[in-house]
Scaffold this motif. Sequence first.
Motif, short mmCIF file in Angstrom:
data_model
loop_
_atom_site.label_atom_id
_atom_site.label_comp_id
_atom_site.label_asym_id
_atom_site.label_seq_id
_atom_site.Cartn_x
_atom_site.Cartn_y
_atom_site.Cartn_z
N SER A 34 35.33 13.37 6.81
CA SER A 34 35.24 14.83 7.00
C SER A 34 35.30 15.58 5.68
CB SER A 34 36.38 15.30 7.91
OG SER A 34 37.64 14.96 7.36
N GLN A 35 34.97 14.92 4.58
CA GLN A 35 35.00 15.55 3.27
C GLN A 35 34.15 16.81 3.24
OE1 GLN A 35 36.67 14.72 0.29
NE2 GLN A 35 35.88 16.73 -0.26
N GLY A 36 34.68 17.88 2.66
CA GLY A 36 33.95 19.14 2.60
C GLY A 36 32.78 19.09 1.64
N PHE A 37 31.66 19.67 2.04
CA PHE A 37 30.49 19.74 1.17
C PHE A 37 29.55 20.81 1.66
CE2 PHE A 37 28.61 17.45 4.61
CZ PHE A 37 27.24 17.66 4.53
N TYR A 38 28.71 21.28 0.75
CA TYR A 38 27.57 22.11 1.13
C TYR A 38 26.38 21.66 0.29
CZ TYR A 38 28.86 24.84 -3.07
OH TYR A 38 29.17 25.23 -4.35
N VAL A 39 25.21 22.18 0.60
CA VAL A 39 23.99 21.78 -0.12
C VAL A 39 23.31 23.02 -0.67
CG1 VAL A 39 21.73 20.66 0.06
CG2 VAL A 39 23.69 19.76 1.36
N GLU A 40 22.93 22.96 -1.94
CA GLU A 40 22.15 24.03 -2.55
C GLU A 40 21.46 23.48 -3.79
OE1 GLU A 40 24.40 27.35 -3.93
OE2 GLU A 40 25.60 26.17 -5.34
N ASN A 41 20.30 24.05 -4.10
CA ASN A 41 19.54 23.68 -5.30
C ASN A 41 19.30 22.18 -5.41
OD1 ASN A 41 19.59 26.42 -6.09
ND2 ASN A 41 21.55 26.14 -7.13
N GLY A 42 19.02 21.55 -4.28
CA GLY A 42 18.71 20.13 -4.29
C GLY A 42 19.89 19.22 -4.58
N GLU A 43 21.11 19.72 -4.39
CA GLU A 43 22.29 18.93 -4.66
C GLU A 43 23.29 19.04 -3.51
OE1 GLU A 43 22.90 19.10 -9.45
OE2 GLU A 43 23.31 20.95 -8.33
N ALA A 44 24.01 17.95 -3.27
CA ALA A 44 25.15 17.99 -2.38
C ALA A 44 26.37 18.32 -3.22
CB ALA A 44 25.33 16.64 -1.68
N GLY A 47 14.56 25.76 2.88
CA GLY A 47 14.57 25.15 1.56
C GLY A 47 14.50 23.64 1.64
N PHE A 48 15.16 22.99 0.69
CA PHE A 48 15.18 21.53 0.64
C PHE A 48 16.63 21.07 0.76
CE2 PHE A 48 15.85 17.65 -1.91
CZ PHE A 48 14.98 16.80 -1.25
N PRO A 49 16.88 20.13 1.67
CA PRO A 49 15.98 19.44 2.61
C PRO A 49 15.50 20.37 3.73
CG PRO A 49 18.02 18.19 2.25
CD PRO A 49 18.25 19.56 1.70
N ALA A 50 14.32 20.07 4.25
CA ALA A 50 13.69 20.91 5.25
C ALA A 50 14.56 21.04 6.50
CB ALA A 50 12.32 20.35 5.63
N GLY A 51 14.74 22.26 6.95
CA GLY A 51 15.47 22.52 8.18
C GLY A 51 16.97 22.61 8.05
#
Length: 375
Positions: free
Chosen positions: A219-229, A141-145
């Motif tokens: 070390s803040q928690g995050f994930y990426v989906e639908n073009g958003e952090a 998806g986006f970002p690539a890889g």
Amino acid sequence: MRKNPFNMLKMSVLGCAVLVGVSGAVLTAGSASAETVTAVPISAKVTPIAIQAAAVQMKEVALTSKTENLKTNVKVPQLTGMLDAKYEEQLNDILLSHANEDLANWEKEADEAAADAKTKGFTYRPYELTIIYKLKLDGTGFPAGLVSLEITTYGATGGTGMPRVDTYNVLNREEAQRVTLQDVLGDSYKETVDAGVRAAMDEHPENYFKDDFKGIGESQGFYVENGEAVVVFPKYAIAPGVMGSPEFRFPLAADLNIPVKTEPAPKVAMDLASGDQITSAEGVSLVPFRKVAEGLGYEVTWNQATYAAEVHKGAQWTSVTVGKDSYFYAKMAPVSLGAAPVIQNDILYVPLKFVSDILKAEVKTGDAGVLHIEQ
């Protein structure tokens, strides 16, 4: 109540942490009640770099409890199809090791609680442990890889539990690399996230503990989906429990692509004064765990529940437990170093041999007993 031995450590949202970009937060079970806020758009842009995109798949390993005092629904994700096979193996081992450690700890707690209930004539209600996961991005998806994985660990004792969410973000390429918030939001990521969180708090002050928010850490928690952090916070960290785990979404730049880090990691070195060293009851030389680990470029996470500390750098990781003379590194078999980690004056100490034998750093003694450590 036990003290946190890392008096210099600002507690991260993790009980255990992440190393391929692992970070974490606490969610409600199922996260259905989590607060989600779309934050201010970011302006940072990164020059696009072509990355071969390949989809990863998920298999799972089901773990079950050996005691009837703990009910389990434990599904541990195992990635397949990563371009970096060694990194994939190490990451999968980390995921499985964390789950096994959680299971063992909860089995122990459940058995102790059951025994206590029997002694006092109470009816024991079995504890429960649930581990579930969701692959947010598979690398195509986006970002690539980018591969983004979220794992929720939820333990219940009959009352309100404190779930933990660990997030793993990694760039899937021939030499896999950790992905950080800075990679996906740009150099000003801290200012961007802090401003977005504070804006949401100003808009709905009744929903948050505004004074408790001091800004995000590295070390803040995050994930990426639908073009958003999606930046996530633990339950009760910045809001009442009814708010679940607040989430704040930050749109990525349309032309964003994660920069590939091609330079080899430089050697790191540090000096440890003789006054930093102590001697154990067994006559073993001990050194401050956090000071040495951070001096060598590792990230440190303290788990108050298990009284253990974990360090990681890239796909390299290990952990130590107070009072347990058992040490390992990645997939090596545990070994004894002659003394267990101890806490003295709120500082966690480990044997000096931990530095040389486990972290594989070179240790030299200089003038006035100064230790020069290089890795």
